[in-house]
Write a protein that holds these residues in place. Structure first.
Motif, PDB file in Angstrom:
ATOM      1  N   TRP A 288       0.840  -1.081  -0.172  1.00  0.00           N
ATOM      2  CA  TRP A 288       0.013   0.014  -0.137  1.00  0.00           C
ATOM      3  C   TRP A 288       0.970   1.241  -0.152  1.00  0.00           C
ATOM      4  CZ3 TRP A 288      -4.834   0.505  -1.279  1.00  0.00           C
ATOM      5  CH2 TRP A 288      -5.632  -0.460  -1.313  1.00  0.00           C
ATOM      6  N   ILE A 289       2.018   1.132   0.792  1.00  0.00           N
ATOM      7  CA  ILE A 289       2.857   2.329   0.802  1.00  0.00           C
ATOM      8  C   ILE A 289       3.616   2.635  -0.619  1.00  0.00           C
ATOM      9  CG2 ILE A 289       4.956   3.255   1.824  1.00  0.00           C
ATOM     10  CD1 ILE A 289       4.058   1.946   4.259  1.00  0.00           C
ATOM     11  N   VAL A 290       4.032   1.571  -1.064  1.00  0.00           N
ATOM     12  CA  VAL A 290       4.636   1.853  -2.444  1.00  0.00           C
ATOM     13  C   VAL A 290       3.576   2.272  -3.580  1.00  0.00           C
ATOM     14  CG1 VAL A 290       5.616   0.375  -4.227  1.00  0.00           C
ATOM     15  CG2 VAL A 290       6.470   0.045  -2.105  1.00  0.00           C
ATOM     16  N   ASP A 291       2.526   1.614  -3.444  1.00  0.00           N
ATOM     17  CA  ASP A 291       1.537   1.766  -4.513  1.00  0.00           C
ATOM     18  C   ASP A 291       0.993   3.408  -4.418  1.00  0.00           C
ATOM     19  OD1 ASP A 291       1.683  -0.489  -5.453  1.00  0.00           O
ATOM     20  OD2 ASP A 291      -0.072  -1.284  -4.756  1.00  0.00           O
ATOM     21  N   THR A 292       0.873   3.831  -2.952  1.00  0.00           N
ATOM     22  CA  THR A 292       0.464   5.205  -2.833  1.00  0.00           C
ATOM     23  C   THR A 292       1.572   6.061  -3.379  1.00  0.00           C
ATOM     24  OG1 THR A 292      -0.984   4.253  -0.942  1.00  0.00           O
ATOM     25  CG2 THR A 292      -0.254   6.770  -1.189  1.00  0.00           C
ATOM     26  N   GLY A 293       2.836   5.630  -3.133  1.00  0.00           N
ATOM     27  CA  GLY A 293       3.997   6.567  -3.507  1.00  0.00           C
ATOM     28  C   GLY A 293       3.885   6.717  -5.136  1.00  0.00           C
ATOM     29  N   MET A 294       3.688   5.373  -5.845  1.00  0.00           N
ATOM     30  CA  MET A 294       3.514   5.622  -7.102  1.00  0.00           C
ATOM     31  C   MET A 294       2.476   6.403  -7.657  1.00  0.00           C
ATOM     32  SD  MET A 294       5.997   3.673  -8.753  1.00  0.00           S
ATOM     33  CE  MET A 294       7.116   4.409  -7.415  1.00  0.00           C
ATOM     34  N   PHE A 295       1.386   6.363  -7.133  1.00  0.00           N
ATOM     35  CA  PHE A 295       0.165   7.156  -7.515  1.00  0.00           C
ATOM     36  C   PHE A 295       0.570   8.644  -7.436  1.00  0.00           C
ATOM     37  CE2 PHE A 295      -3.652   9.462  -6.052  1.00  0.00           C
ATOM     38  CZ  PHE A 295      -4.434   9.293  -7.191  1.00  0.00           C
ATOM     39  N   LEU A 296       1.119   8.844  -6.237  1.00  0.00           N
ATOM     40  CA  LEU A 296       1.495  10.392  -6.248  1.00  0.00           C
ATOM     41  C   LEU A 296       2.448  10.869  -7.112  1.00  0.00           C
ATOM     42  CD1 LEU A 296       1.715  10.685  -2.110  1.00  0.00           C
ATOM     43  CD2 LEU A 296      -0.229  11.327  -3.626  1.00  0.00           C
ATOM     44  N   VAL A 297       3.617   9.951  -7.547  1.00  0.00           N
ATOM     45  CA  VAL A 297       4.447  10.387  -8.656  1.00  0.00           C
ATOM     46  C   VAL A 297       3.689  10.669  -9.893  1.00  0.00           C
ATOM     47  CG1 VAL A 297       6.253   9.266 -10.013  1.00  0.00           C
ATOM     48  CG2 VAL A 297       6.584   9.078  -7.473  1.00  0.00           C
ATOM     49  N   ALA A 298       2.801   9.691 -10.070  1.00  0.00           N
ATOM     50  CA  ALA A 298       2.176   9.935 -11.544  1.00  0.00           C
ATOM     51  C   ALA A 298       1.336  11.166 -11.460  1.00  0.00           C
ATOM     52  CB  ALA A 298       1.309   8.631 -11.773  1.00  0.00           C
ATOM     53  N   CYS A 299       0.560  11.374 -10.366  1.00  0.00           N
ATOM     54  CA  CYS A 299      -0.094  12.921 -10.074  1.00  0.00           C
ATOM     55  C   CYS A 299       0.756  14.073 -10.154  1.00  0.00           C
ATOM     56  CB  CYS A 299      -1.059  12.625  -8.778  1.00  0.00           C
ATOM     57  SG  CYS A 299      -2.182  11.312  -8.733  1.00  0.00           S
ATOM     58  N   GLY A 300       1.907  13.866  -9.543  1.00  0.00           N
ATOM     59  CA  GLY A 300       2.770  15.007  -9.652  1.00  0.00           C
ATOM     60  C   GLY A 300       3.475  15.250 -10.924  1.00  0.00           C
ATOM     61  N   LEU A 301       3.849  14.106 -11.704  1.00  0.00           N
ATOM     62  CA  LEU A 301       3.986  14.433 -13.017  1.00  0.00           C
ATOM     63  C   LEU A 301       3.236  15.207 -13.953  1.00  0.00           C
ATOM     64  CD1 LEU A 301       6.201  11.193 -13.737  1.00  0.00           C
ATOM     65  CD2 LEU A 301       7.121  13.750 -13.156  1.00  0.00           C
ATOM     66  N   THR A 302       1.880  14.491 -13.561  1.00  0.00           N
ATOM     67  CA  THR A 302       0.498  15.311 -14.592  1.00  0.00           C
ATOM     68  C   THR A 302       0.357  16.558 -13.983  1.00  0.00           C
ATOM     69  OG1 THR A 302      -0.147  12.973 -14.373  1.00  0.00           O
ATOM     70  CG2 THR A 302      -1.836  14.930 -14.730  1.00  0.00           C
ATOM     71  N   PHE A 303       0.493  16.890 -12.944  1.00  0.00           N
ATOM     72  CA  PHE A 303       0.350  18.387 -12.318  1.00  0.00           C
ATOM     73  C   PHE A 303       1.234  19.349 -13.117  1.00  0.00           C
ATOM     74  CE2 PHE A 303      -2.449  16.765  -9.036  1.00  0.00           C
ATOM     75  CZ  PHE A 303      -3.589  17.591  -9.672  1.00  0.00           C
ATOM     76  N   LEU A 304       2.823  18.666 -13.106  1.00  0.00           N
ATOM     77  CA  LEU A 304       3.868  19.679 -13.851  1.00  0.00           C
ATOM     78  C   LEU A 304       3.544  19.790 -15.089  1.00  0.00           C
ATOM     79  CD1 LEU A 304       6.974  18.113 -11.918  1.00  0.00           C
ATOM     80  CD2 LEU A 304       5.779  20.337 -11.505  1.00  0.00           C
ATOM     81  N   SER A 305       3.089  19.040 -15.936  1.00  0.00           N
ATOM     82  CA  SER A 305       2.781  18.897 -17.291  1.00  0.00           C
ATOM     83  C   SER A 305       1.494  19.915 -17.530  1.00  0.00           C
ATOM     84  CB  SER A 305       2.517  17.609 -17.898  1.00  0.00           C
ATOM     85  OG  SER A 305       3.520  16.594 -17.861  1.00  0.00           O
ATOM     86  N   LEU A 306       0.461  19.940 -16.614  1.00  0.00           N
ATOM     87  CA  LEU A 306      -0.520  20.661 -16.940  1.00  0.00           C
ATOM     88  C   LEU A 306      -0.376  22.231 -16.517  1.00  0.00           C
ATOM     89  CD1 LEU A 306      -3.663  20.961 -17.265  1.00  0.00           C
ATOM     90  CD2 LEU A 306      -3.931  20.442 -14.613  1.00  0.00           C
TER      91      LEU A 306
END
Length: 414
Positions: free
Chosen positions: A41-59
């Protein structure tokens, strides 16, 4: 991790050791049910936050895009980030879909990076390599259809290739490290299994060496009582006393060996204590015991100062040879010769005539001489046995006796 905890790949902890090769090496089936552990759960949450962070930077950089395209980008980008939670169940499918979408849509890039990284970690190169190659191919339509203001198409392509290859290499490194850890763990388990097997073999040899000697004594005295029921009362009393004494010693030896066996199988990390082991200095007592049992044994001992480990192995060889002589040539004279010199080796010869026959022939499985040969070879020596032209049965053993015996060169008791 307790025994009821479930790994992120849906495998229980007590089954994880056996499922680890398939999960680690990338042979797990797609689409099976996932139950995550706390770490997962910790690893998957981290991966989800990484994906969201990269998406917001691109946005944040999409300031001149048409509103319809921007709305589509946002919806698809949000769905791609949510789909990151499926990366354990469908890693390859997620990577393929996000890679194809990233050929034109920019906000899918974060989820695509996480998906490619997941495939590189959890799947072999035959799967992760083509997916990465597909990601490199999709860079061509992206840089052509979505040119950047501050980068030329060639510069954008170079930057994209660098990002994709970095993500892929990072996943490969993590996968290689996990394979190494798993391999070392398997080697440690194999070494532990070999140690337990060697210990069991040592205990089995100990039981054979000790009990065969005692039980053959019992059979010899019992046979004498059976075939001479009219013997004088004194001889019957001596034979009965010898039977009682050897039965008591056999039970005591068996109790000690079983105690060692229980300690070896208890699962503790303590060293298994060895029973007190005989040496060459105990050979006269062994010969005297055989004489009291009615055997005609002559001992010529000329190497009483041999090292303990060497004398221990030779004592067991002589003991088993006397047991075989008592079984198959009872009443025949037996000659035991033990000689040796530092630097030349230690030898033992046990001879008895072939013509002797005992009225009570004791059964044997033929494992004694095989065990003697293995014991001699494990000590670096050799053992020969068989009939001689003089009409004798000979057991001859030779063990190496180095000039200097150090803890490093001392062989363990076979």
């Amino acid at each position: 991790m307790n025994v009821t905890e479930l790994r992120g790949d849906g495998v229980r902890a007590h089954e994880y050791r056996w499922a680890l090769p398939s999960v680690l090496l990338g042979d797990a089936r797609e689409g099976r049910r996932v139950r995550r552990s706390t770490r997962d759960w910790i690893v998957d949450t981290g991966m989800f936050l990484v994906a969201c962070g990269l998406t917001f930077l691109s946005l944040a950089e999409m300031t001149h895009e048409p509103e319809p395209l921007l709305a589509i980008e946002q919806v698809v980008g949000a769905l791609a980030c949510a789909a990151v939670w499926l990366r354990r169940r469908w890693p390859v499918g997620l990577a393929l879909v996000t890679t194809l979408l990233s050929s034109y849509l920019e906000l899918v890039g974060g989820a695509c990076a996480v998906a490619v990284f997941t495939v590189a970690v959890h799947r072999p190169f035959k799967i992760s390599g083509p997916i990465t190659l597909l990601g490199l191919v999709t860079l061509v339509p992206y840089v052509m259809l979505r040119p950047q203001e501050d980068l030329s198409p060639a510069g954008g392509a170079v930057l994209g290739v660098a990002i994709v290859l970095t993500i892929f290499a990072w996943g490969i490194v993590i996968r290689a490290r996990r394979q190494l850890v798993w391999s070392l763990r398997k080697q440690a388990e194999t070494a532990a299994g070999d140690a337990r097997r060697s210990e069991r073999e040592r205990i089995a040899r100990e039981m054979h060496d000790v009990l065969a000697h005692r039980l053959s004594m019992l059979s010899l005295h019992a046979g004498a009582l059976e075939f001479r029921p009219d013997a004088p009362a004194g001889e019957i009393a001596r034979a009965a006393g010898a039977i009682r004494t050897n039965a008591h010693l056999a039970l005591q030896d068996l109790r000690e060996v079983i105690g060692v066996l229980r300690h070896a199988q208890s699962g503790t990390d303590d060293l298994v204590p060895d029973r007190p082991q005989p040496t060459l200095a105990d050979l006269p007592a062994l010969v005297e015991e055989c004489r009291q049992a009615g055997m005609d044994v002559r001992l010529d001992l000329r190497a009483a100062d041999a090292p303990e480990h060497l004398g221990r192995n030779l004592y067991r060889i002589v003991q088993e040879a006397l047991t075989n002589a008592r079984k198959h040539a009872g009443g025949a004279p037996v000659a035991v010769t033990v000689a040796g010199e530092r630097g030349k080796g230690l030898s033992a010869e046990v001879r008895n005539p072939l013509w002797a026959r005992h009225p009570l022939r004791l059964p044997g499985a033929g494992a004694g001489l095989i065990g003697l040969t293995e014991r001699a070879e494990l000590s670096g020596g050799r053992l020969e046995h068989g009939a001689t032209p003089e009409g004798e049965f000979l057991v001859r053993a030779w063990l190496p006796w180095p000039m200097e015996t150090t803890p490093e060169t001392t062989l363990e008791d076979a």
